[in-house]
Design a protein around this motif. Structure first.
Motif, PDB file in Angstrom:
ATOM      1  N   CYS A 135       0.825  -1.217   0.000  1.00 31.86           N
ATOM      2  CA  CYS A 135       0.000   0.000   0.000  1.00 31.86           C
ATOM      3  C   CYS A 135       0.856   1.262   0.000  1.00 31.86           C
ATOM      4  O   CYS A 135       0.354   2.355  -0.299  1.00 31.86           O
ATOM      5  CB  CYS A 135      -0.927   0.011   1.218  1.00 31.86           C
ATOM      6  SG  CYS A 135      -2.107  -1.353   1.260  1.00 31.86           S
ATOM      7  N   ARG A 136       2.126   1.134   0.337  1.00 29.57           N
ATOM      8  CA  ARG A 136       3.016   2.285   0.409  1.00 29.57           C
ATOM      9  C   ARG A 136       3.805   2.502  -0.880  1.00 29.57           C
ATOM     10  O   ARG A 136       4.511   3.506  -1.018  1.00 29.57           O
ATOM     11  CB  ARG A 136       3.982   2.118   1.587  1.00 29.57           C
ATOM     12  CG  ARG A 136       3.271   2.071   2.927  1.00 29.57           C
ATOM     13  CD  ARG A 136       4.187   1.706   4.075  1.00 29.57           C
ATOM     14  NE  ARG A 136       5.313   2.624   4.226  1.00 29.57           N
ATOM     15  CZ  ARG A 136       6.206   2.560   5.214  1.00 29.57           C
ATOM     16  NH1 ARG A 136       6.088   1.606   6.134  1.00 29.57           N
ATOM     17  NH2 ARG A 136       7.196   3.412   5.268  1.00 29.57           N
ATOM     18  N   VAL A 137       3.709   1.567  -1.798  1.00 28.08           N
ATOM     19  CA  VAL A 137       4.441   1.693  -3.058  1.00 28.08           C
ATOM     20  C   VAL A 137       3.810   2.788  -3.914  1.00 28.08           C
ATOM     21  O   VAL A 137       2.590   2.820  -4.103  1.00 28.08           O
ATOM     22  CB  VAL A 137       4.446   0.354  -3.813  1.00 28.08           C
ATOM     23  CG1 VAL A 137       4.995   0.524  -5.225  1.00 28.08           C
ATOM     24  CG2 VAL A 137       5.255  -0.680  -3.050  1.00 28.08           C
TER      25      VAL A 137
ATOM     26  N   PRO B 138       2.404 -11.335  -7.024  1.00 25.71           N
ATOM     27  CA  PRO B 138       1.044 -11.627  -6.545  1.00 25.71           C
ATOM     28  C   PRO B 138       0.539 -10.664  -5.483  1.00 25.71           C
ATOM     29  O   PRO B 138      -0.660 -10.385  -5.421  1.00 25.71           O
ATOM     30  CB  PRO B 138       1.178 -13.046  -5.987  1.00 25.71           C
ATOM     31  CG  PRO B 138       2.327 -13.640  -6.726  1.00 25.71           C
ATOM     32  CD  PRO B 138       3.282 -12.512  -6.967  1.00 25.71           C
ATOM     33  N   ARG B 139       1.435 -10.152  -4.648  1.00 24.14           N
ATOM     34  CA  ARG B 139       1.029  -9.197  -3.610  1.00 24.14           C
ATOM     35  C   ARG B 139       1.580  -7.801  -3.882  1.00 24.14           C
ATOM     36  O   ARG B 139       1.590  -6.941  -3.002  1.00 24.14           O
ATOM     37  CB  ARG B 139       1.472  -9.715  -2.230  1.00 24.14           C
ATOM     38  CG  ARG B 139       0.669 -10.953  -1.819  1.00 24.14           C
ATOM     39  CD  ARG B 139       1.207 -11.602  -0.565  1.00 24.14           C
ATOM     40  NE  ARG B 139       2.517 -12.220  -0.741  1.00 24.14           N
ATOM     41  CZ  ARG B 139       2.714 -13.429  -1.271  1.00 24.14           C
ATOM     42  NH1 ARG B 139       1.671 -14.143  -1.708  1.00 24.14           N
ATOM     43  NH2 ARG B 139       3.935 -13.925  -1.380  1.00 24.14           N
ATOM     44  N   ARG B 140       2.056  -7.583  -5.112  1.00 16.77           N
ATOM     45  CA  ARG B 140       2.505  -6.270  -5.594  1.00 16.77           C
ATOM     46  C   ARG B 140       3.719  -5.763  -4.836  1.00 16.77           C
ATOM     47  O   ARG B 140       3.911  -4.557  -4.695  1.00 16.77           O
ATOM     48  CB  ARG B 140       1.372  -5.234  -5.559  1.00 16.77           C
ATOM     49  CG  ARG B 140       0.096  -5.650  -6.272  1.00 16.77           C
ATOM     50  CD  ARG B 140       0.328  -5.901  -7.765  1.00 16.77           C
ATOM     51  NE  ARG B 140      -0.933  -6.220  -8.430  1.00 16.77           N
ATOM     52  CZ  ARG B 140      -1.308  -7.463  -8.757  1.00 16.77           C
ATOM     53  NH1 ARG B 140      -0.521  -8.499  -8.460  1.00 16.77           N
ATOM     54  NH2 ARG B 140      -2.451  -7.675  -9.357  1.00 16.77           N
ATOM     55  N   LEU B 141       4.559  -6.680  -4.347  1.00 18.60           N
ATOM     56  CA  LEU B 141       5.760  -6.268  -3.636  1.00 18.60           C
ATOM     57  C   LEU B 141       6.908  -7.223  -3.965  1.00 18.60           C
ATOM     58  O   LEU B 141       7.322  -8.022  -3.133  1.00 18.60           O
ATOM     59  CB  LEU B 141       5.540  -6.202  -2.119  1.00 18.60           C
ATOM     60  CG  LEU B 141       6.631  -5.379  -1.418  1.00 18.60           C
ATOM     61  CD1 LEU B 141       6.277  -3.897  -1.436  1.00 18.60           C
ATOM     62  CD2 LEU B 141       6.831  -5.833   0.019  1.00 18.60           C
TER      63      LEU B 141
ATOM     64  N   PRO C 123       7.102  -1.342 -12.703  1.00 18.72           N
ATOM     65  CA  PRO C 123       7.486  -0.308 -11.745  1.00 18.72           C
ATOM     66  C   PRO C 123       7.812  -0.928 -10.397  1.00 18.72           C
ATOM     67  O   PRO C 123       7.149  -1.865  -9.958  1.00 18.72           O
ATOM     68  CB  PRO C 123       6.234   0.571 -11.650  1.00 18.72           C
ATOM     69  CG  PRO C 123       5.445   0.287 -12.890  1.00 18.72           C
ATOM     70  CD  PRO C 123       5.731  -1.144 -13.207  1.00 18.72           C
ATOM     71  N   GLY C 124       8.861  -0.410  -9.768  1.00 17.03           N
ATOM     72  CA  GLY C 124       9.183  -0.842  -8.417  1.00 17.03           C
ATOM     73  C   GLY C 124       8.600   0.113  -7.401  1.00 17.03           C
ATOM     74  O   GLY C 124       7.692  -0.232  -6.644  1.00 17.03           O
ATOM     75  N   HIS C 125       9.072   1.348  -7.403  1.00 14.49           N
ATOM     76  CA  HIS C 125       8.620   2.368  -6.456  1.00 14.49           C
ATOM     77  C   HIS C 125       8.959   3.728  -7.054  1.00 14.49           C
ATOM     78  O   HIS C 125       9.982   3.890  -7.731  1.00 14.49           O
ATOM     79  CB  HIS C 125       9.324   2.173  -5.108  1.00 14.49           C
ATOM     80  CG  HIS C 125       8.938   3.150  -4.040  1.00 14.49           C
ATOM     81  ND1 HIS C 125       7.627   3.440  -3.722  1.00 14.49           N
ATOM     82  CD2 HIS C 125       9.701   3.908  -3.201  1.00 14.49           C
ATOM     83  CE1 HIS C 125       7.601   4.324  -2.733  1.00 14.49           C
ATOM     84  NE2 HIS C 125       8.845   4.629  -2.400  1.00 14.49           N
TER      85      HIS C 125
END
Length: 237
Positions: A25-27, A133-136, A199-201
């Motif tokens: 959620c912070r990305v 899968p969990r976007r991280l 995209p990473g961050h």
């Protein structure tokens, strides 16, 4: 370079999965970049049958005009030069568990970044960003720790579906999970299997594609991760 610790690393797989969901959620998926003067490539290797994690970071400086205003994804970065390299080895912290590679790899990568004298403005990571899968993935996790724009450049797909990109260098197709675009399948070299860019961050997919394509040389991988891969796989130094 790492700033305040983001979390502890001594987690069970169940705890790590729960933490991934919270951190995702912070990305940031929009551009928040400074002028890019130095680009780091990151890759992780293993020694002694996997007992030792070997993290490699290579920092390159693009030539002038690397990112002109309005430059499209096909713009070239002339004269990439290596300005610094760092390698860090440490005992491997977690066994290989698909989807949890960042807990195995990021601690060593952070220690390698701590050895650098210069701070890059952009980081390319051999691995996934939000195409996870969990976007991280590794690139997103590392980007949160470093508070730097990061891009995932992976050789294979972890999740999602896609069509076949066109045959020419620079052709790409969206990588989808349901209706969500989580990355791009990029033909980085004509006639060669594509790579997976996400995209990473602190970066958008369009800008990630621009920089990856701009950093392509004569091989399949962009120069930052190609050189990091070579350094990470060395033995006996």
């Amino acid at each position: 370079m790492n700033g305040s610790p983001l979390h502890a690393w001594n987690l069970t797989p169940t705890q790590a999965i729960a933490l991934q969901r919270r951190l995702a959620c912070r990305v940031e998926r929009e551009d928040r970049l400074d002028e890019v003067r130095r680009i780091a490539g990151v890759d992780i290797g293993f020694e002694q049958g996997g007992a030792i994690t070997r993290a490699a970071v290579v920092v390159l400086a693009p030539g002038e005009g690397a990112a002109p205003d309005g430059a499209g994804p096909g713009a070239a970065v002339p004269g990439l030069q290596v300005v610094e390299e760092a390698v860090h080895r440490e005992p491997t912290r977690m066994p290989y568990i698909p989807g949890l590679l960042s807990f195995r790899e990021v601690p060593a990568a952070l220690a390698a970044f701590d050895k650098l004298a210069v701070r890059p403005e952009l980081v390319m990571v051999d691995g996934q960003g939000i195409a996870h899968p969990r976007r991280l993935g590794v690139a997103s996790h590392l980007g949160l720790w470093l508070d730097l724009p990061t891009i995932g450049v992976a050789k294979s797909r972890l999740c999602g579906r896609h069509g076949e990109p066109g045959p020419e260098r620079g052709d790409w197709a969206p990588l989808l999970d349901g209706d969500e675009v989580i990355g791009a399948v990029l033909r980085s070299r004509a006639g060669v299997k594509p790579i997976f860019v996400s995209p990473g961050h602190r970066i958008s997919l369009a800008t990630a594609l621009h920089w990856v394509t701009a950093c392509l040389g004569r091989t399949k991988l962009p120069e930052p991760t190609r050189l990091a891969d070579r350094l990470a796989s060395r033995r006996g130094e």
